[in-house]
Structures are given as structure tokens and as C-alpha cells.
Design a protein around this motif. Structure first.
Motif, PDB file in Angstrom:
ATOM      1  N   ASP A  39      35.019  56.927  44.128  1.00 49.68           N
ATOM      2  CA  ASP A  39      34.684  55.510  43.665  1.00 49.68           C
ATOM      3  C   ASP A  39      33.665  55.791  42.355  1.00 49.68           C
ATOM      4  N   PRO A  40      34.188  55.598  41.391  1.00 51.23           N
ATOM      5  CA  PRO A  40      33.648  56.101  40.243  1.00 51.23           C
ATOM      6  C   PRO A  40      32.079  55.488  39.963  1.00 51.23           C
ATOM      7  N   ASP A  41      31.235  56.457  39.629  1.00 49.47           N
ATOM      8  CA  ASP A  41      29.725  56.231  39.512  1.00 49.47           C
ATOM      9  C   ASP A  41      29.511  55.501  38.000  1.00 49.47           C
ATOM     10  N   ILE A  42      30.290  55.478  37.156  1.00 44.58           N
ATOM     11  CA  ILE A  42      30.191  54.841  35.867  1.00 44.58           C
ATOM     12  C   ILE A  42      30.570  53.307  35.851  1.00 44.58           C
ATOM     13  N   PRO A  43      29.535  52.639  35.217  1.00 48.98           N
ATOM     14  CA  PRO A  43      29.815  51.099  35.202  1.00 48.98           C
ATOM     15  C   PRO A  43      30.991  50.647  34.168  1.00 48.98           C
ATOM     16  N   THR A  44      31.736  49.673  34.757  1.00 50.23           N
ATOM     17  CA  THR A  44      32.766  49.012  33.845  1.00 50.23           C
ATOM     18  C   THR A  44      32.337  48.860  32.490  1.00 50.23           C
ATOM     19  N   PRO A  45      33.222  49.216  31.620  1.00 49.05           N
ATOM     20  CA  PRO A  45      32.705  49.003  30.074  1.00 49.05           C
ATOM     21  C   PRO A  45      32.462  47.680  29.733  1.00 49.05           C
ATOM     22  N   GLN A  46      31.241  47.537  29.078  1.00 45.86           N
ATOM     23  CA  GLN A  46      30.603  46.370  28.990  1.00 45.86           C
ATOM     24  C   GLN A  46      31.465  45.209  27.979  1.00 45.86           C
ATOM     25  N   GLU A  47      32.436  45.781  27.450  1.00 44.16           N
ATOM     26  CA  GLU A  47      33.277  44.836  26.506  1.00 44.16           C
ATOM     27  C   GLU A  47      33.984  43.987  27.693  1.00 44.16           C
ATOM     28  N   ILE A  48      34.296  44.553  28.924  1.00 46.81           N
ATOM     29  CA  ILE A  48      35.249  43.849  29.838  1.00 46.81           C
ATOM     30  C   ILE A  48      34.333  43.163  30.603  1.00 46.81           C
ATOM     31  N   VAL A  49      33.057  43.356  30.964  1.00 46.18           N
ATOM     32  CA  VAL A  49      32.155  42.522  31.610  1.00 46.18           C
ATOM     33  C   VAL A  49      31.636  41.295  30.680  1.00 46.18           C
ATOM     34  N   GLU A  50      31.793  41.334  29.431  1.00 51.26           N
ATOM     35  CA  GLU A  50      31.406  40.228  28.416  1.00 51.26           C
ATOM     36  C   GLU A  50      32.435  39.292  28.709  1.00 51.26           C
ATOM     37  N   VAL A  51      33.537  39.718  28.765  1.00 51.28           N
ATOM     38  CA  VAL A  51      34.948  38.914  28.806  1.00 51.28           C
ATOM     39  C   VAL A  51      34.694  38.064  30.064  1.00 51.28           C
ATOM     40  N   ALA A  52      34.424  38.730  31.116  1.00 50.38           N
ATOM     41  CA  ALA A  52      34.381  38.156  32.452  1.00 50.38           C
ATOM     42  C   ALA A  52      33.107  36.935  32.426  1.00 50.38           C
ATOM     43  N   LYS A  53      32.020  37.470  31.687  1.00 50.71           N
ATOM     44  CA  LYS A  53      30.851  36.558  31.772  1.00 50.71           C
ATOM     45  C   LYS A  53      31.485  35.240  31.177  1.00 50.71           C
ATOM     46  N   ARG A  54      32.096  35.420  29.961  1.00 50.60           N
ATOM     47  CA  ARG A  54      32.561  34.255  29.363  1.00 50.60           C
ATOM     48  C   ARG A  54      33.463  33.331  30.258  1.00 50.60           C
ATOM     49  N   ALA A  55      34.421  34.192  30.870  1.00 53.81           N
ATOM     50  CA  ALA A  55      35.487  33.253  31.678  1.00 53.81           C
ATOM     51  C   ALA A  55      34.980  32.659  32.837  1.00 53.81           C
ATOM     52  N   LEU A  56      33.611  33.195  33.462  1.00 52.86           N
ATOM     53  CA  LEU A  56      32.920  32.453  34.497  1.00 52.86           C
ATOM     54  C   LEU A  56      32.612  31.070  34.327  1.00 52.86           C
ATOM     55  N   GLU A  57      32.526  30.788  32.828  1.00 51.30           N
ATOM     56  CA  GLU A  57      32.120  29.362  32.668  1.00 51.30           C
ATOM     57  C   GLU A  57      32.944  28.394  32.478  1.00 51.30           C
ATOM     58  N   LYS A  58      34.458  28.944  32.656  1.00 50.79           N
ATOM     59  CA  LYS A  58      35.548  27.891  32.520  1.00 50.79           C
ATOM     60  C   LYS A  58      35.660  27.559  33.873  1.00 50.79           C
ATOM     61  N   ALA A  59      35.394  26.056  33.944  1.00 48.77           N
ATOM     62  CA  ALA A  59      35.538  25.357  35.213  1.00 48.77           C
ATOM     63  C   ALA A  59      36.942  25.076  35.721  1.00 48.77           C
ATOM     64  N   GLU A  60      37.999  25.268  34.858  1.00 48.02           N
ATOM     65  CA  GLU A  60      39.407  25.487  35.550  1.00 48.02           C
ATOM     66  C   GLU A  60      39.559  26.645  36.368  1.00 48.02           C
ATOM     67  N   TYR A  61      38.765  27.702  36.168  1.00 50.26           N
ATOM     68  CA  TYR A  61      38.950  28.984  36.727  1.00 50.26           C
ATOM     69  C   TYR A  61      38.250  28.671  38.049  1.00 50.26           C
ATOM     70  N   HIS A  62      37.656  27.706  38.276  1.00 52.38           N
ATOM     71  CA  HIS A  62      36.960  27.645  39.520  1.00 52.38           C
ATOM     72  C   HIS A  62      37.724  27.092  40.523  1.00 52.38           C
ATOM     73  N   ARG A  63      39.003  26.690  40.196  1.00 48.88           N
ATOM     74  CA  ARG A  63      39.869  26.220  41.189  1.00 48.88           C
ATOM     75  C   ARG A  63      40.712  27.443  42.010  1.00 48.88           C
ATOM     76  N   TYR A  64      41.545  27.047  42.963  1.00 46.10           N
ATOM     77  CA  TYR A  64      42.352  28.274  43.267  1.00 46.10           C
ATOM     78  C   TYR A  64      43.198  28.773  42.226  1.00 46.10           C
ATOM     79  N   PRO A  65      43.351  30.213  42.231  1.00 54.31           N
ATOM     80  CA  PRO A  65      44.220  30.932  41.441  1.00 54.31           C
ATOM     81  C   PRO A  65      45.433  30.495  41.402  1.00 54.31           C
ATOM     82  N   ALA A  66      46.341  30.827  40.389  1.00 53.67           N
ATOM     83  CA  ALA A  66      47.988  30.760  40.707  1.00 53.67           C
ATOM     84  C   ALA A  66      48.254  31.938  41.393  1.00 53.67           C
TER      85      ALA A  66
END
Ligand SMILES: Cc1ncc(COP(=O)(O)O)c(C=O)c1O
Length: 385
Positions: A39-66
Motif C-alpha cells: 500500500d503506497p505511503d505516498i499521498p494521492t497527487p493533490q490535483e486529483i484530490v482537488e477534483v474530488a473536492k469540487r465533485a463532492l459539492e455536486k448534489a447530483e452525485y449524492h444519489r446512487y451512481p450509474a
């Protein structure tokens, strides 16, 4: 309450004793160097984390995924397969999102294995190939991966009547735990046999991006593979995203669809915000991954040489973050691993935990920083063999 026969077939966890010793060491306050975990000890690249943070705000994603994954994610997967391996997949029906590749690997036999069907499993190996087989009442047939054969299974040693009963052949290159890679000739022979005996090739490509020399192959670079194969990919090791739980399977439509059908009755897909981060990662793989590879390459170069200097025997791997090392003469695998833990407070994984053909080896995971590897070398140098 009595366990099901299926669960009773699952062998006991082999690392119980080592886990106990490790916890004892930690309780004593020892400075434990853990080279056991893949299990890598290195954190996920920050760019990916930032995309996920913004995506968390999308209410349509709070429902069941496809369920098979959002089309944008499956397109990113197909696009990656095209760019990296030059092979085309229809994102609509030849790609399915996975909750990590482990999930897909474990569920795939459900789609094809009937009681008594043979599943060819490498030994040593990531345990999920044979555990998934046992959970579907299939019969694992173990193919030894030997040093002398470059840790590739010797197909000529498998009896014809076994091939005739075979439903699935599991392959995993770059390989955990041996670090070996497979060449085109090997995959060609696997495809030829799959066509001859009418079985499926399930290729686990979890480490295909963790390479230091030539980029490893996808089985789909072999002509005709798409008629017989499915391949499991993971974002876990490639982008240091093990905790996010995301991967995908691609391949022959009928195989991907059968897996999607089995899965759709069990799970409800991957959180869409994570798929958005995953799509970003795959679309930007060429800039995100080289710095991660460099870190692991430096560790591999350092520790492979360090072990050789100390007299250990290993083949320096061209991919994966593992070193597969021979146990010094005069020890069983478990005796040696216990001694290293008890006397040096270093956790290494006994090879026989990956199958009986792993006896005589231990696995090092290069998932600690280089200064810890230097410390590990010093400690190993003090061990009187
Ligand atoms: C060979 C191999 N395949 C698959 C996996 C599963 O990875 P994930 O479920 O995180 O995608 C692992 C994890 O260690 C592995 O070593």
C-alpha cells in the motif's frame, strides 16, 4: 452457528502469527519498519484530490451512481487503453467500473464458474484468484511460478484433462509478489490455449503502470485476445489511490457484461465524485505518474543493490514495488521472517503466504521512504545468518 461449506473451504489466514508478533513489537514501543504492506505511503497527487473536492459539492452525485460506472468514467478508461496500448474498446459495453480491482476479481468467477469447474491460479499469487474460485465452488488448479521459468506458469506442465475442464485462467503481470513481467510470446501462447480449450483469460494488470524500464504489455496487444479475455485495471497503485476504491475491467463484450450483471445484483457502483477524480487521473496519467514512478525506482535501485551487497539472492524487478528475495540457506521462510521481526523489528512478508510455491522466498514492499530503507539495510547487516 455452522459456517457454510464455502466459507469452510477458505484456508486460515497465514499471517496471524506475524501480525501478533508485529503488534507485540509495537506495544513494546519498538521502531518497527513495515516492509510488508502493498500500500503506497505516498499521498494521492493533490490535483486529483482537488477534483474530488469540487465533485463532492455536486448534489447530483449524492444519489446512487450509474451501476456500470458513469459514461464519462468509462470513456476515460477506454481512452487510456487506446493511448497506452493502442487497443479500442467501446465504453458503452466493453468497460465496467469497479470498486477497486479486488472487487471485480472476486466477483468475476460468479459469472462463469459452476461447481467443479477448474480455475487456473498462479502460485504464489495475490490470494483473491483462488479465494474467489473457492467461494463459487470452483476448483483451483495451482500453476507454480518458478525462478527458473522467470515466474511464468509452465503451460506444458498442465495436463490436457485439466485444460478441458478449465473455465478461467488467471494471469497477473507485472506480478505480485514476484515482480516478474510477461512478454508477447507468453501471452500469445495463453491466447492460443484459451481458443483451443475454450476458456477465459482473466488478466490482472493492477501494476501495469508501475514500471521502471519497458512499459509492460496489456494482453489486448496480442492478436485475438479480445475474443477470449477480460483485463482488470486498478487506479490504486498507479496513482497512490488504494483508499479510494476505484478500478475498471475491459475486454470481450460478453465477459464484461456478465461481470456487470453479477455486480449489479450485489453492489451499487462507485461514488460518482470518485469516478470524476478517477477520470481526471486517467486522462492526465502521462503527467501525474512519472514523478511517482521515479520515487519507487529510486527505492528499488537502492534496496535491490543493498540486499545483493548483503548476500541475498533476487532478480531486480522491472516493474511493481516489490522485491522477491530468496530466504537464506538453513531457514524455513517462516523461521526467517519471524527472526527478522523479533530481532530487527522489520516486517517482511513470508512467501508461502502467497501459496506453497512461495516457500523459500520473502517479499519486500518498497512502501517506506528511502531513509527507512537505509535503516533497514543497517539492521539487516547486523543479523548473523
Ligand atoms: C495483484 C493485485 N491485484 C489486484 C489488487 C487489488 O487492488 P485494488 O482492489 O486496490 O484495485 C492488488 C492489491 O494489492 C494486487 O496486488
Amino acid at each position: 452457528m455452522e459456517l457454510s461449506n464455502r466459507l469452510k473451504r477458505i484456508p486460515p489466514y497465514l499471517f496471524v502469527e506475524l501480525d501478533r508478533l508485529k503488534n507485540e513489537k509495537l506495544k513494546e514501543g519498538a521502531d518497527v519498519i513495515d516492509l510488508g504492506i502493498g500500500d503506497p505511503d505516498i499521498p494521492t497527487p493533490q490535483e486529483i484530490v482537488e477534483v474530488a473536492k469540487r465533485a463532492l459539492e455536486k448534489a447530483e452525485y449524492h444519489r446512487y451512481p450509474a451501476n456500470p460506472g458513469s459514461l464519462f468514467y468509462r470513456k476515460a478508461c477506454a481512452n487510456y487503453m487506446q493511448r497506452r496500448f493502442g487497443v479500442s474498446f467501446n465504453p458503452e459495453d466493453e468497460v465496467v467500473a469497479l470498486i477497486g480491482s479486488k472487487e471485480g476479481i472476486a466477483h468475476f468467477p460468479l459469472a462463469f464458474v459452476n461447481p467443479g469447474d477448474v480455475v487456473l491460479c498462479p502460485d504464489p499469487a495475490y490470494p483473491v484468484y483462488h479465494l474467489g474460485t473457492l467461494l463459487t465452488d470452483g476448483e483451483p488448479y495451482y500453476m507454480s511460478l518458478l525462478w527458473e521459468k522467470g515466474f511464468l506458469p509452465d503451460f506444458s506442465a498442465i495436463p490436457e484433462e485439466v485444460f478441458r475442464k478449465t473455465k478461467i485462467l488467471w494471469l497477473n503481470y507485472p506480478n505480485n509478489p514476484t515482480g516478474a513481467t510477461a512478454d508477447k510470446e507468453f501471452y500469445k501462447e495463453a491466447v492460443r490455449l484459451a481458443k483451443k480449450y475454450n476458456f477465459i483469460i482473466a488478466s490482472d494488470a493492477a501494476y501495469v503502470e508501475l514500471y521502471y524500464e519497458e512499459p509492460p504489455l496489456s494482453i489486448f496487444e496480442i492478436e485475438g485476445a479480445k475474443e477470449v479475455a477480460i483485463e482488470f485495471h486498478s487506479l490504486s497503485k498507479t496513482f497512490c489511490m488504494t483508499g479510494w476504491r476505484i478500478g475498471f475491467a475491459v475486454g470481450k463484450r460478453e465477459l464484461v457484461q456478465a461481470l456487470a450483471k453479477a455486480k449489479s445484483n450485489i453492489d451499487s457502483g462507485v461514488f460518482t465524485a470518485i469516478q470524476e477524480a478517477g477520470a481526471y487521473a486517467l486522462n492526465n496519467l502521462e503527467s501525474l505518474v512519472p514523478p511517482l514512478r521515479e520515487i519507487f525506482k529510486e527505492r528499488r535501485d537502492y534496496f535491490a543493490q543493498a540486499l545483493e551487497e548483503l548476500g541475498y539472492e533476487l532478480k531486480k524487478p522491472s516493474a511493481t514495488f516489490y522485491l522477491w528475495v530468496k530466504v537464506p540457506k538453513g531457514y524455513t521462510t517462516s523461521e526467517f521472517c519471524k527472526r527478522v521481526l523479533q530481532e530487527l523489528a522489520i516486517v517482511i512478508t513470508p512467501g508461502n503466504g502467497f501459496g506453497s510455491a512461495g516457500e523459500g522466498y520473502f517479499r519486500i514492499a518498497l512502501t517506506v521512504e528511502i531513509n527507512r530503507l537505509k535503516e533497514a539495510k543497517e539492521r539487516l547487516a547486523s543479523l548473523k545468518l
